[in-house]
Design an enzyme around this catalytic site. Structure first.
Site, PDB file in Angstrom:
ATOM      1  CB  ILE A  98      -0.965  -0.015   1.220  1.00  0.00           C
ATOM      2  CG1 ILE A  98      -1.934  -1.194   1.098  1.00  0.00           C
ATOM      3  CG2 ILE A  98      -1.722   1.302   1.340  1.00  0.00           C
ATOM      4  CD1 ILE A  98      -2.740  -1.503   2.358  1.00  0.00           C
TER       5      ILE A  98
ATOM      6  CB  THR B  70      -5.540   3.968   5.809  1.00  0.00           C
ATOM      7  OG1 THR B  70      -4.231   3.824   5.250  1.00  0.00           O
ATOM      8  CG2 THR B  70      -6.141   5.299   5.398  1.00  0.00           C
TER       9      THR B  70
ATOM     10  NE  ARG C 119      -5.632  -4.222  11.207  1.00  0.00           N
ATOM     11  CZ  ARG C 119      -6.015  -4.186   9.939  1.00  0.00           C
ATOM     12  NH1 ARG C 119      -6.240  -3.027   9.345  1.00  0.00           N
ATOM     13  NH2 ARG C 119      -6.201  -5.297   9.258  1.00  0.00           N
TER      14      ARG C 119
ATOM     15  CD  GLU D 177     -11.235  -0.674  13.408  1.00  0.00           C
ATOM     16  OE1 GLU D 177     -10.547   0.319  13.139  1.00  0.00           O
ATOM     17  OE2 GLU D 177     -11.465  -1.602  12.596  1.00  0.00           O
TER      18      GLU D 177
ATOM     19  CD  GLN E  15     -15.385   4.863   3.561  1.00  0.00           C
ATOM     20  OE1 GLN E  15     -16.224   5.265   4.355  1.00  0.00           O
ATOM     21  NE2 GLN E  15     -15.420   5.190   2.284  1.00  0.00           N
TER      22      GLN E  15
HETATM   23  P1  NAI Z   1       2.771  -4.999   3.560  1.00  0.00           P
HETATM   24  O1  NAI Z   1       3.102  -6.148   4.432  1.00  0.00           O
HETATM   25  O2  NAI Z   1       2.879  -5.126   2.087  1.00  0.00           O
HETATM   26  O3  NAI Z   1       3.681  -3.732   4.002  1.00  0.00           O
HETATM   27  C1  NAI Z   1       3.952  -3.382   5.319  1.00  0.00           C
HETATM   28  C2  NAI Z   1       5.282  -2.651   5.352  1.00  0.00           C
HETATM   29  O4  NAI Z   1       5.505  -2.189   6.679  1.00  0.00           O
HETATM   30  C3  NAI Z   1       6.475  -3.540   4.972  1.00  0.00           C
HETATM   31  O5  NAI Z   1       7.268  -2.906   3.991  1.00  0.00           O
HETATM   32  C4  NAI Z   1       7.232  -3.704   6.277  1.00  0.00           C
HETATM   33  O6  NAI Z   1       8.635  -3.838   6.093  1.00  0.00           O
HETATM   34  C5  NAI Z   1       6.880  -2.414   6.982  1.00  0.00           C
HETATM   35  N1  NAI Z   1       7.072  -2.498   8.436  1.00  0.00           N
HETATM   36  C6  NAI Z   1       6.855  -3.561   9.253  1.00  0.00           C
HETATM   37  N2  NAI Z   1       7.168  -3.227  10.520  1.00  0.00           N
HETATM   38  C7  NAI Z   1       7.594  -1.943  10.490  1.00  0.00           C
HETATM   39  C8  NAI Z   1       8.081  -1.048  11.483  1.00  0.00           C
HETATM   40  N3  NAI Z   1       8.211  -1.433  12.761  1.00  0.00           N
HETATM   41  N4  NAI Z   1       8.422   0.197  11.104  1.00  0.00           N
HETATM   42  C9  NAI Z   1       8.324   0.578   9.802  1.00  0.00           C
HETATM   43  N5  NAI Z   1       7.892  -0.227   8.814  1.00  0.00           N
HETATM   44  C10 NAI Z   1       7.535  -1.470   9.159  1.00  0.00           C
HETATM   45  O7  NAI Z   1       1.309  -4.550   4.004  1.00  0.00           O
HETATM   46  P2  NAI Z   1       0.256  -3.713   3.152  1.00  0.00           P
HETATM   47  O8  NAI Z   1      -0.558  -4.652   2.313  1.00  0.00           O
HETATM   48  O9  NAI Z   1       0.928  -2.563   2.512  1.00  0.00           O
HETATM   49  O10 NAI Z   1      -0.698  -3.195   4.330  1.00  0.00           O
HETATM   50  C11 NAI Z   1      -0.218  -2.300   5.329  1.00  0.00           C
HETATM   51  C12 NAI Z   1      -1.222  -2.229   6.468  1.00  0.00           C
HETATM   52  O11 NAI Z   1      -2.420  -1.604   6.015  1.00  0.00           O
HETATM   53  C13 NAI Z   1      -1.705  -3.615   6.964  1.00  0.00           C
HETATM   54  O12 NAI Z   1      -0.825  -4.137   7.936  1.00  0.00           O
HETATM   55  C14 NAI Z   1      -3.050  -3.298   7.559  1.00  0.00           C
HETATM   56  O13 NAI Z   1      -2.884  -3.006   8.932  1.00  0.00           O
HETATM   57  C15 NAI Z   1      -3.489  -2.033   6.828  1.00  0.00           C
HETATM   58  N6  NAI Z   1      -4.670  -2.276   5.989  1.00  0.00           N
HETATM   59  C16 NAI Z   1      -5.748  -1.451   6.151  1.00  0.00           C
HETATM   60  C17 NAI Z   1      -6.883  -1.621   5.385  1.00  0.00           C
HETATM   61  C18 NAI Z   1      -8.044  -0.693   5.516  1.00  0.00           C
HETATM   62  O14 NAI Z   1      -9.138  -1.024   5.004  1.00  0.00           O
HETATM   63  N7  NAI Z   1      -7.917   0.456   6.125  1.00  0.00           N
HETATM   64  C19 NAI Z   1      -6.979  -2.723   4.429  1.00  0.00           C
HETATM   65  C20 NAI Z   1      -5.762  -3.492   4.264  1.00  0.00           C
HETATM   66  C21 NAI Z   1      -4.658  -3.266   5.047  1.00  0.00           C
END
Ligand code: NAI
Length: 328
Positions: A155, A232, A234, A263, A296
């Site tokens: 993302i 967006t 958590r 939430e 959302q």
């Molecule tokens: P992803 O796993 O592709 O990317 C997460 C990134 O965060 C990775 O590059 C990782 O190295 C980095 N990361 C991990 N720990 C870290 C730290 N301590 N400090 C800095 N960076 C760190 O995940 P993606 O698909 O990009 O999703 C990201 C987050 O978005 C998910 O974990 C989820 O919580 C949230 N999300 C929210 C949604 C919504 O509807 N609002 C829907 C889908 C995901």
């Protein structure tokens, strides 16, 4: 496979039914969340299919195993709501949807930025009431501003691409910098450098013990006065009380939340006829420079279709005892 689908809203039922034409699972939909009171609905089902707020703890897993359930299929990426060791112990497989549409969430983050910047949430109401004054609606050019992205995974990388398209300078903080972002011109810096330099900060890292309250009063103190904060990711990435204090003092200039620490008992349901008991959330709603949406970010047609297809395919692979890359 016979599947009991919990926490299923009409839009879930539609997308899963549509996708199921190619899989032919036997789907039984329930609007109720899965818990000890509702697990009897999974009678005779080989799988239960659940969403982000269903708490799948050890006790519930035991009950499910006792009823013959063999698989828990999550319709989401996060799995912090499932006790994985307990699932292993009772022999239940857990599958998830690690990625469906990074565009959906990244574009929602942009929608929040633009709304807060150009005050379209206020302009909408004003104009409908015959108030065409511009006082209080002054925004800024996105072009030339510095955007700090925390977490450049799927993302965060899409967001970086969009922000660069806007003419922004993009800084990023991630434990594992990625080459795609570097090639786009994103500059990786430590969090302590990102915070004071960014006009807008957007959070896209997962929630873990390490990232819980990543944005607390100390981090806020390092931010540029008047900066915009978008979450967006958590809810618990942010210490909400510290953010409220910073909104009151003007240190945070605008706040966009699609996720909120507490939430679970509110989001995805209509509580408009009730008195909301959450005073923190209600305080947030009083600020004109705060925009809250109810988780959302993921909610686009493309994303929910992908979630349905991947979920049903996960179940097919587990049923056929084929290797399932989305198994936890
Ligand atoms: P992803 O796993 O592709 O990317 C997460 C990134 O965060 C990775 O590059 C990782 O190295 C980095 N990361 C991990 N720990 C870290 C730290 N301590 N400090 C800095 N960076 C760190 O995940 P993606 O698909 O990009 O999703 C990201 C987050 O978005 C998910 O974990 C989820 O919580 C949230 N999300 C929210 C949604 C919504 O509807 N609002 C829907 C889908 C995901």
């Amino acid at each position: 496979m016979r599947v009991a689908v919990f926490s299923s809203k009409p839009y879930d039922q539609e997308s899963l039914t549509r996708a199921n034409a190619a899989f032919r699972h036997e789907l039984h939909f329930f609007e109720a969340a899965l818990n000890l009171q509702t697990c009897s609905l999974a009678e005779n089902a080989e799988a239960v299919c659940v969403f982000v707020h269903d708490q799948i703890d050890a006790h519930l897993l035991c009950c499910l195993a006792g009823r013959g359930v063999k698989v828990v299929a999550l319709r989401c990426a996060g799995f912090n709501n499932v006790d994985l060791p307990a699932a292993r112990e009772v022999g239940i497989d857990v599958v998830r949807v690690p990625a469906y549409s990074p565009y959906a969430v990244a574009e929602h983050a942009v929608a929040m930025m633009l709304t807060l910047n150009r005050h379209t949430h206020r302009a909408y109401n004003r104009v409908r009431e015959g108030n065409f004054a511009l006082n209080g609606l002054l925004g800024f050019d996105m072009n030339g501003k510095t955007v700090g992205i925390v977490g450049t995974g799927r993302i965060g990388t899409v967001l970086a691409r969009i922000m660069i398209g806007f003419g922004c300078t993009v800084l990023a903080y991630d434990l594992y910098p990625n080459d795609e972002c570097k090639a786009l011109g994103v500059r990786y810096v430590p969090l302590d450098e990102l915070l004071p330099q960014s006009d807008i900060i957007s959070l896209h890292c997962p929630l873990s013990e390490e990232t819980r309250h990543l944005i607390d009063s100390k981090a806020i103190g390092k931010m540029k006065r008047g900066a915009m904060l978008i979450n967006t990711g958590r809810g618990a990435l942010i210490d909400t009380s510290a953010v409220i204090a910073a909104l009151k003092s003007g240190h945070i200039g605008a706040l966009g939340l699609d996720v909120y620490e507490q939430e679970e008992n509110l989001f995805f349901e209509d509580h408009s006829e009730e008195i909301i008991q959450d005073d923190v959330l209600e305080r947030l709603m009083t600020f004109p420079n705060v925009l809250v949406t109810a988780h959302q970010g993921f909610f686009t047609r493309e994303a929910i279709d992908a979630i349905a297809k991947i979920t049903l395919n996960n179940l097919k692979q587990v049923e056929a005892a084929e290797p399932c890359p989305n198994q936890l």
